[in-house]
Structure formats: C-alpha cells, structure tokens
Write a protein that holds these residues in place. Structure first.
Motif, PDB file in Angstrom:
ATOM      1  N   PHE A 656       1.066  -1.156  -0.169  1.00  0.00           N
ATOM      2  CA  PHE A 656       0.288   0.315  -0.025  1.00  0.00           C
ATOM      3  C   PHE A 656       0.906   1.061   0.158  1.00  0.00           C
ATOM      4  CE2 PHE A 656      -1.236   3.206   2.905  1.00  0.00           C
ATOM      5  CZ  PHE A 656      -2.223   3.483   2.062  1.00  0.00           C
ATOM      6  N   SER A 657       0.591   2.376  -0.651  1.00  0.00           N
ATOM      7  CA  SER A 657       1.136   3.341  -0.378  1.00  0.00           C
ATOM      8  C   SER A 657      -0.200   4.525  -1.082  1.00  0.00           C
ATOM      9  CB  SER A 657       2.212   3.358  -1.628  1.00  0.00           C
ATOM     10  OG  SER A 657       1.852   3.572  -2.964  1.00  0.00           O
ATOM     11  N   TYR A 658       0.735   5.397  -0.686  1.00  0.00           N
ATOM     12  CA  TYR A 658      -0.234   6.861  -0.222  1.00  0.00           C
ATOM     13  C   TYR A 658       1.037   8.029  -0.120  1.00  0.00           C
ATOM     14  CZ  TYR A 658      -2.931  10.908   0.324  1.00  0.00           C
ATOM     15  OH  TYR A 658      -3.615  11.859   0.167  1.00  0.00           O
ATOM     16  N   GLY A 659       0.664   8.845  -0.607  1.00  0.00           N
ATOM     17  CA  GLY A 659       1.706  10.239  -0.680  1.00  0.00           C
ATOM     18  C   GLY A 659       0.934  11.175  -1.889  1.00  0.00           C
ATOM     19  N   SER A 660       2.134  12.567  -1.496  1.00  0.00           N
ATOM     20  CA  SER A 660       1.624  14.002  -2.201  1.00  0.00           C
ATOM     21  C   SER A 660       2.985  13.659  -2.968  1.00  0.00           C
ATOM     22  CB  SER A 660       1.334  14.681  -1.572  1.00  0.00           C
ATOM     23  OG  SER A 660       2.515  14.894  -1.062  1.00  0.00           O
ATOM     24  N   THR A 661       3.211  14.323  -4.361  1.00  0.00           N
ATOM     25  CA  THR A 661       3.921  15.238  -5.271  1.00  0.00           C
ATOM     26  C   THR A 661       3.572  16.412  -5.860  1.00  0.00           C
ATOM     27  OG1 THR A 661       3.134  14.074  -7.322  1.00  0.00           O
ATOM     28  CG2 THR A 661       4.781  12.835  -6.152  1.00  0.00           C
ATOM     29  N   GLY A 662       4.610  17.078  -6.549  1.00  0.00           N
ATOM     30  CA  GLY A 662       4.165  18.162  -7.197  1.00  0.00           C
ATOM     31  C   GLY A 662       4.439  18.600  -9.047  1.00  0.00           C
ATOM     32  N   ASN A 663       4.496  19.812  -8.678  1.00  0.00           N
ATOM     33  CA  ASN A 663       4.210  19.524 -10.260  1.00  0.00           C
ATOM     34  C   ASN A 663       4.699  21.329 -10.500  1.00  0.00           C
ATOM     35  OD1 ASN A 663       4.531  19.605 -12.945  1.00  0.00           O
ATOM     36  ND2 ASN A 663       2.346  18.948 -13.101  1.00  0.00           N
ATOM     37  N   ASP A 664       5.925  21.705 -11.066  1.00  0.00           N
ATOM     38  CA  ASP A 664       6.278  22.659 -11.646  1.00  0.00           C
ATOM     39  C   ASP A 664       6.170  23.333 -13.275  1.00  0.00           C
ATOM     40  OD1 ASP A 664       8.944  21.864 -11.440  1.00  0.00           O
ATOM     41  OD2 ASP A 664       9.929  23.216 -10.587  1.00  0.00           O
ATOM     42  N   GLN A 665       5.800  22.706 -14.096  1.00  0.00           N
ATOM     43  CA  GLN A 665       6.142  22.719 -15.426  1.00  0.00           C
ATOM     44  C   GLN A 665       5.215  23.385 -15.849  1.00  0.00           C
ATOM     45  OE1 GLN A 665       5.875  18.451 -17.328  1.00  0.00           O
ATOM     46  NE2 GLN A 665       6.801  17.507 -15.955  1.00  0.00           N
ATOM     47  N   ILE A 666       5.799  25.260 -15.240  1.00  0.00           N
ATOM     48  CA  ILE A 666       4.791  26.041 -15.904  1.00  0.00           C
ATOM     49  C   ILE A 666       5.167  26.717 -16.601  1.00  0.00           C
ATOM     50  CG2 ILE A 666       5.155  27.124 -13.633  1.00  0.00           C
ATOM     51  CD1 ILE A 666       2.194  27.372 -15.507  1.00  0.00           C
ATOM     52  N   GLY A 667       7.133  26.817 -16.469  1.00  0.00           N
ATOM     53  CA  GLY A 667       7.710  27.748 -17.585  1.00  0.00           C
ATOM     54  C   GLY A 667       8.239  28.740 -16.898  1.00  0.00           C
TER      55      GLY A 667
END
Length: 1008
Positions: A656-667
């Motif tokens: 089982f896994s749970y977590g968060s990641t992010g995203n800065d692919q905005i330029g």
C-alpha cells in the motif's frame, strides 16, 4: 561548428585524463593494505571452465565468499583465481542460479550454471536515490533491460518501451527520422498539455525533455524537436519507470507525472573484450489508404459539376477539360511515400578491468533515409565512456560516466503524406522530358516542389556525471553526485523561390530562411548520507540528501527574407530583411532536501517513508518552497510460518502507498510582470508592451497518489502475477485564469481550484511455460485500464475553457456535432439540433462528447529458446477511439481525391447512402461537409492489435572458434496490424503526417 565539436571532445578528454590520474592515486593508496596478512595466508590457484547447456559461458562473476577478491570468466568460459584452500567460491551471472562451492584443496573446479527465469525476487531494482530488491519494494516500479531493448531496430529510446510496461502509454508522433514520442504515465494530470511530461533521469542526472525546436523551423515534424533522440538505445542497461507515490515522492515536484530512470551500461571485471555489432535494414509505410482510381474519381467530378448545374467545365478543371490525360492513373501514395528507407547501425565497445577498476568505452553510428523521393537522411553518432573504481578495502568508490552525441537531420521542407492522398489520380507526370519538374503548362502544382525546401537540424549533446562515495564505517556511507549537461541545437528551414512555378516569376528576392538556435546547460550536485543497520530481525535504512541544480536556456529565432541567389539562402548577411522573431533567455534554479527511512522486520513487514522539501525559482516570494512525501507499506505474507513452506504459493506480497508529489512545469518567470518587444520601431527605437501580469501568489500543483497492490508467485515463481489499483488526484491546477477584456489581458497565471482524477487497474503476468535442457518458453503479459476525469472546475461555463473541458468527463475530449446520417430527401448530411432553433451551430450544437483516451492497452511478449536459437516477439494492443481519415479529405466533388468508399453516395431522392451528394461549390453542401468533419462521423474505433516486434537470434557454437563469439539476428518492428480503423495507422494521433514505419533488419555481432 567543427570548432564546437573539437572543444567539446577536448573537454571530455581532459575530464577523463584528470579522472584517470585521480584513480591512479587512489589505487596506490588503496593497495597499501596489509601485505603481511597476504604473505601469511596460505593460497592456491584454482582454475576451471564455466558452461551452460549451450556451451562456454563468458562474463560469469567468480568471487570469494566474504572476501573482496574475484575474477570473471573469459570468452571460452575459463577462469583462474588465487584463493585460500578453505575458501568458498561463488559463481553468479544474471539470469542464472548462483552456485557456491567449497574449494577444499581442489585445483580444478568446473561449473555448469542453470538458467533461472524465476529469479525476479532477487533482482536489484534502481529506485533512483537508492536500490532495493524487487521482493522488498513497497512502491510500483516497472522495468525493462538491455535484453528487451536490443531486440528492436529503433533509434529512439522511447520506442523500446511501447507495449512492455503496465500504465505507460507511448505514442509515436511521426514516422520521420528524428521525430518524437508522446509519453503518459498513468494518464493526464494537468490541464496544461505541456505539464504532463515525466521526469527523465540518466545515470542519476535529471535530463530536460522540453522541446528544443521552433514552430518556424520544425515544419516537417508533427511536433517540435525533442532532445530525447540523443539517448542511444544501444548504450542502455535498464529502464525503470517509477509510478506511485512511494516511488516518486522522493523526487518531489518533479515526480508528479512519473519518473523514467535510464541506466547506461558499465564495465565488467575480467579480460578485455571487444564487441562489434553491425545491423542493416529497410523501412516502409505499414499500409496505404484505399483511394479512388481514375475512373471513380472522374465520375465523381463530372457528377459534382452536373449537380451544380455546370455543363461547360471551367478553365481550372484541368482533370476534366483536356489539360490532363483522363486515361492516366498514378497511385500517388506509392510514388510519394511508398519508397524504402534504408537503415544502418554500427556499434563497437571495449570493456574489461580488474576487481577494483572496470571500464567501458563504446561508440555508435546510425543512419536512416526516408520513404520520400530524394536523398534525405538522418545520422547520429555517439561515444560513451564509463569507468568504475573501488579501493581494495572496498571503502572508496568512484564512478565516471560521460557521453557525447551528435545528430544531423536533413529532411524536406514539408511532409508529402497529405498530398499523396489528395492528389488527383490522373495528375500529370512529375518530371518533363528534360528531367525538370513538370508544371504541365501551369496547370499542375507539382508535389515535388516541397523537396526544394530543406529542413536541417544539428544537435550536439554532452552529458557527464561523477559519483564519489566513501564507507565511513560498516553502516555509514557518504556519497556525492555531480552532473553536467550541455545541449546545442541548430535548426533551419528554407522556403526558396523554387517552391513555386517559374511562370509566376517569383525570384530569390522572395526566398525565406528560418533559423533556430537553442542552447541548454545544466549542472547539478547532490550530496547524500546513507546509513544501513541490521539489529536482530530488523533492518533499518536511512537516507538524507540535498539537490542543487541550475539550468540556463537561450533560444534565438531568425526570419530572413530576400536573397541575391538561392545559393546564398543560408547567409544571413545576404538577406535584404532579417527579423528576430524570438530571443529568449531564462535561468531556472532548483534546491531540495530529501530523505528516506526504511524499516524491515524479519523480511515480512516493511515500512518505507520518503519526503522532500522542494524550492523552485518558478514561483514568487513565499510560494517557492513546498513539502512532499509518501508512505509505503508492504507485507510479505509468503514469509509467514503458516505459508512459508507452501509448495504452491512461493511468493506473496500485499503493498500500500499514499503520498503527494508536486508539479512546477509552468515555465520560467510566469509570476512576474513581464514585457516583450513589439518588433516595431518608432523614431529608431523598438517599443515594449506588457505581456504578463504579476501574480506572486500562485504556487505548486499537487498530485496525491493512492495505490493498493498484490504480488503473488506460484510454483517457485514459474507463475508470477501482480495486480495494482491506483487513484491519483491532481489539484491546485496552474492555468491561465480568464480576465475581462478591459484589463488588456485575456488571462493571468494562477492556481485554479480544479481537480483531475486518474484511476485505474494494472495487471502483469509472467509465466515460465516450459524449461528443459534444450528448450525454454516464457511469457510476459501486461494490461492497463484507466479512467481520467475532471472532478471539479469552478466557473467553467463562464470561462474560455467551456468548449474544451466538461466536469465529469476526461480531459482529452472533443465536443462534436452528433451525426444523424444523410437526409434521404436532400442528400445532405444532417446533425442533431440540440437547442431546437432550426439552425445547427458550433456554439449551441457541438454537445456530443467523445473521449480520445485509450480505454485499455497492454502487450504480450514471448521468448522461446532452443539450443542456439532464440525467438522473441511482442504483441501490442490498444482499445480506443480516434479521428479517422475523414479529416484528411476535402468535400467530395472538388479536385481532390477521396476514399474509395466515398463512391457509395446519395444520388436520387429516397437513397439511403452513407455519403452525401457530390458538389464543387454549393455552399450548403460545403457547410454540411465541414460539420461532418467536426462530428461523431469523423471519430471512430481505432483499436488495434499489432505484432510490434519480432527478433530471431542464432548463437554460433563456440566450439568452431573458441575465442570468438558470434551472434546472428533478424529483427522486425510494426510487422502486422489487425484493426478496423478507417485510415492509415490506428496508433497515430496526428493526421496528415507520415505514420510509423514497418522495419526489417539483419545483423551480426562479434565478441572476442
């Protein structure tokens, strides 16, 4: 250009020379260990031969259990080693069962290794910042190795993964050499099309995958030029795909869309070995569309004029008024895109080394022509160096890996695919009697005119990294990674006056040149500290580290017009007008601190915690930092006493896994108040205009991931099954929020409270169907079913996105007219009038939603071995809908060819036909046809099953030449396709461009 190559090559040489000197110094220090202990130790020499069922087995690792000494078997399988008389020898080789033998004063020990197709649990998987046994994984990581990669005659690394990994959907965007691929790992997370790319990491170094081309210059490709073509498949040892939160959270903001870890090949201890590989092949279009012949085409044209009430053909009806031969027929698909591409690939490598120092030096050259007429070609050369050193006391490690790739791509100005499908079948010859382009008395727009324009791209890519580590104590290691990459891309496209009929009088003063120069430099440093300790039944692993990264990008795009001669079209100084259409420069800085804590109790219960604190220069003050993390838990229930000795269930794990990641692919600089030049001078000064509004409050996108999975092995893992269910939700979407027109801006970059969900099921099955002395057969199967949905989008109906997205529907949808067939009374296409106002309009009646995401996809791979023969084949399957061939063609009746099935059309009142009445100029019929191309009729089933890859190998018996290994191969790609798709290629997402090619190749490999 040559100077740049020499400078970079010299830089690699100097770097290697300095590194070599460091190695020599380190080796000297490391060798000053206890000589007295060696003298006192009673030693003896042991030799022997290592074989398998096929004969001698080279490259087998022979080590002394509990000691640092070791060697590797040579090409003839022989080995010699100095050991103590009471030592234990360990013989290990990937794909074979490990053997331990007590020496007991035996001077000769011969060993026959047995192949172990079911050794998955002991495979070490690269998880990025750490490695872990497959059986101890708490996350989801898919993997392919060089054995899978080498079976495919392709030049792009992404092509090697198609159909082989669950949850990884890869689509080729063009059949042109040097073209790109679209990659999605578990669906589309961001509303922005540019925000869904995975992170690529090569030997621990992040590799920027953003496009380096320009829309002004990448005219022949279906998209902008991708830098990923620089990665040579021949030099890859393995590819791991990190998918869930447990696997990706340690990469923080960069892991939201998955992570692709690419590990290159490394040197091996033993006798220096040379390997040479030569492959040659052919490529062609997989299939053509079924188009009208001359008789059908002319009948359509005549009927269209008759329907329009035209009795005398106009002067521009060249196909009917006698200007063109009405008895002539040409299959333009065969002429323009029906050629044969020639493929050549050569690879050489030298590897070897001692137990302390290993090296690998390899080089590759490939060349591919096109299916178009003319001498167009794509060339790529690559050199790769890997050196690995370990001190004799095994405390100090240093690894250097460097590669340099040069690409040279020359193609026509435009893709000829669309013209090959719509050109009239009775169009004139391409060349006149004197060998010049035929314009047929100014009545023919010759398609070969596009060959006079040229697309050219030169790409130089340097990638180097060094890893230093030192074992401070038995359980504590300090480690640092340093990487540098330098990418230079020069791209041009020309539109000379020779693209036009000479009768028009257009000279070189109207010739146009587009130039694109892009440069990308990145450096990265990642210090790390690792602590591993066993305490009774518990095993604890701790990792802490940091990332410091800097990326500088520049791009300069020119447009030059008017030259004294077309021979000077590449000379900017000769142009009468030069315009800089784009001049960008950006700096991206990234800083992070990451950690991992892993607890393993008795190989039964495993807890894995990962976290990362990210900082990005792409956000404003107060929003630059964010924290991401994940929890992974695994229960190896097969190690419980109640089932441990079960003869049926050999392995079982629930995770089982749970977590968060992010995203800065905005330029870069998106939060700033920016200005750009107008390009218009006033009194000698070029003006400025605002281009973006300030918004320091927008921050990271967040992707929360949940996964539950079951892994089971039966009958000593001869049957191994994995089922994984996941649910990912991406929120805080970074998009352009619409603004009133009175502000002077259409939108402002901000975080929108929109949520996107991706959920799905992934199944993998690996079976060892049969294993005997001379014959073995194994199968690997993967299946992925996913559902993408826009959960929330506040204010959608009042935004500019209202015609693009629908709450409750996938992101990759299109709104189209609902096609109702042909009106039997009028013979014209009819559509659903949703608001009942009697008018079918785009605004009110494009209400039918079509989902273009695949419903499910996967692949089935088989490997059969019989003595010296090995056969691998892969079937890929996809269930989906896609735009069909209708969008390629103009209204039936015009001077454009059509699908052969268009001949089945309406002619008289009461006819029940699938296609409407023919016409040349009727506006009502034309409008109906336009709506037809934007209706449900233009989207149909594009599901397919494809024999993606076949590879047949023959290992020449070594008894014929004891010191030389020889392998012969035959390979094929995209060989057969089973589909009901109405078009050329069902996989293809971009119509009117050359689809993927069918490839055949034959090769020979020597090792000595």
């Amino acid at each position: 250009m040559k100077k740049i190559k020499i400078i970079k090559a010299f830089g690699i040489f100097v770097y290697t020379l300095i590194f070599g000197c460091c190695l020599c110094g380190t080796a000297s220090l490391a060798n000053n260990t206890s000589i007295v202990a060696k003298i006192q130790q009673q030693t003896m020499q042991v030799s022997g031969t290592i074989t398998d069922v096929n004969g001698a087995l080279p490259g087998v690792s022979i080590t002394v259990k509990g000691k640092p000494s070791g060697t590797v078997s040579g090409l003839n399988g022989k080995y010699t080693i100095e050991i103590a008389s009471n030592d234990i020898l360990v013989f290990s080789f990937l794909g074979y069962k490990t053997v331990e033998i007590y020496v007991n004063n035996q001077p000769s020990i011969n060993v026959q290794l047995v192949e172990d197709t079911t050794q998955l649990k002991e495979v070490i998987v690269n998880a990025g910042y750490y490695s872990v046994k497959d059986k101890e994984l708490t996350g989801n990581i898919a993997r392919i190795t060089a054995k899978n990669i080498e079976t495919q005659p392709v030049t792009n690394v992404l092509a090697t993964m198609q159909g082989r990994m669950a949850g990884v959907n890869i689509t080729q965007t063009t059949g042109m050499p040097g073209g790109g691929f679209a990659v999605q790992i578990r669906g589309q997370n961001s509303l922005r099309s540019t925000g869904n790319d995975p992170l690529y990491v090569i030997d621990g170094i992040p590799y920027s995958s953003e496009a380096i081309g320009s829309s002004s210059t990448s005219t022949v490709l279906a998209g902008l030029t991708s830098p990923l073509n620089s990665i040579d498949p021949d030099q890859i040892e393995s590819i791991e795909i990190l998918k869930d939160a447990d696997a990706t959270a340690i990469y923080g903001s960069r892991g939201a869309n998955g992570v692709v870890l690419i590990t290159t090949k490394k040197g091996k201890a033993g006798k220096t070995r040379f390997t040479g590989n030569y492959t040659t092949g052919l490529g062609s279009v997989t299939r053509f569309m079924d188009l009208m012949n001359t008789e059908q085409y002319l009948a359509m044209r005549k009927e269209a004029y008759s329907n329009d009430g035209v009795t005398v053909y106009p002067s521009n009806a060249y196909d009917l008024n006698g200007a063109w031969d009405q008895n002539r027929y040409t299959d333009w698909q065969k002429v323009l895109i029906g050629g044969t591409a020639e493929i050549t690939n050569m690879n050489v490598s030298i590897l070897g080394g001692s137990a302390q120092t290993q090296f690998l030096l390899s080089g590759n050259f490939s060349k591919q022509t096109t299916v178009f007429p003319g001498g167009f070609r794509y060339k790529k050369g690559n050199i790769h160096l890997n050196v690995n050193h370990e001190s004799e006391n095994k405390k100090f490690h240093v690894l250097f890996s460097g590669g340099y790739t040069a690409q040279d791509n020359n193609q026509p100005y435009f893709d000829l695919t669309r013209e090959s499908r719509i050109l009239a079948p009775n169009a004139p010859e391409l060349y006149d009697t004197e060998g010049n382009l035929n314009w047929q008395n100014n009545t023919f727009t010759n398609p070969l005119r596009n060959l006079n324009g040229k697309y050219s791209a030169l790409t130089y890519d340097l990638l180097a990294n060094t890893v230093l580590s030192y074992q401070l104590m038995n359980s504590l290691e300090i480690k640092s990674t340093f990487g540098f990459s330098d990418l230079l891309h020069k791209e041009s496209s020309t539109a000379p006056s020779t693209l036009y009929n000479p009768a028009y009088g257009i000279g070189s003063d109207n010739s146009v040149l587009f130039l694109n120069n892009a440069n990308r430099q990145t450096w990265i440093a990642e210090p790390q500290l690792n602590w591993n300790k066993s305490l009774g039944k518990a095993k604890i692993s701790l990792l802490a580290g940091g990332t410091f990264q800097n990326k500088i990008e520049t791009q300069l795009v020119h447009q030059a017009l008017g030259f004294p001669s077309n021979s000077m079209i590449y000379n900017l100084a000769a142009a009468s007008n030069v315009t800089i259409t784009q001049n960008d420069g950006s700096v991206y800085r990234y800083q992070a601190f990451f950690g991992r804590a892993n607890f393993n109790w008795d190989d039964r219960y495993i807890i894995n915690l990962t976290g990362r604190r990210d900082g990005s220069s792409r956000f404003g003050p107060g929003k630059q930092f964010a924290t991401f993390g994940a929890l992974g838990v695994a229960w190896l229930f097969s190690n419980e006493k109640i089932v441990k000795d079960n003869k049926i269930l050999s392995f079982g794990k629930l995770r089982f896994s749970y977590g968060s990641t992010g995203n800065d692919q905005i330029g870069d600089y998106q939060y700033l108040d920016t200005y750009s030049t107008t390009g218009i001078a006033y009194e000698g000064i070029v003006g400025m205009e605002p281009s973006r509004l300030y918004n320091s409050k927008f921050g990271w996108e967040t992707n929360k991931k949940l996964e539950i999975a079951l892994e089971t092995g039966f009958l000593n893992d001869r049957i191994f099954f994995t089922a994984a269910w996941y649910n990912n939700r991406s929120s805080n979407q970074l998009v352009g929020v619409p603004l009133p027109g009175t502000t002077g801006f259409s939108s402002i970059q901000a975080n929108l409270d929109a949520t996107v969900e991706n959920r799905g099921l992934e199944l993998t099955l690996r079976t060892l169907n049969f294993q005997g002395k001379d014959f073995s057969w194994s199968t690997q199967f993967n299946f992925s079913a996913s559902k993408n949905k826009l959960i929330a989008f506040p204010g959608l109906e009042g935004s500019t996105y209202r015609n693009q997205f629908v709450v409750g529907q996938p992101l990759n949808i299109v709104k189209v007219f609902q096609f109702k067939g042909v009106n039997p009374e009028t013979g014209i296409y009819q559509f659903e009038d949703f608001n009942g106002d009697g008018i079918v309009s785009e605004t009110d009646d494009k209400q039918t939603v079509k989902d273009l995401n695949p419903q499910f996809f996967g692949g089935a791979q088989n490997q059969l071995k019989y003595k010296q023969f090995q056969l691998d084949f892969l079937f890929q399957f996809v269930k989906q809908e896609n735009y069909n061939a209708i969008r390629t063609f103009s209204m039936p009746g015009t001077r454009k060819n059509q699908l052969a099935e268009t001949a089945n059309h309406w002619q008289n009142v009461g006819d029940n036909a699938p296609n409407q009445v023919y016409s040349v100029s009727n506006s009502t019929i034309r409008n109906a046809y336009f709506q037809y191309t934007e209706s449900t009729a233009s989207i149909s089933d594009a599901s397919f099953i494809r024999l993606k890859n076949v590879a047949l190998y023959y290992d020449v018996p070594t008894k014929w030449h004891k010191d030389i290994q020889c392998r012969l191969s035959i390979q094929g790609q995209n060989l057969l396709t089973f589909t009901k798709y109405m078009g050329a290629d069902p996989e293809f997402k971009t119509y009117d461009y050359l689809p993927p090619l069918r490839l055949f190749s034959a090769g020979v490999q020597f090792t000595f």
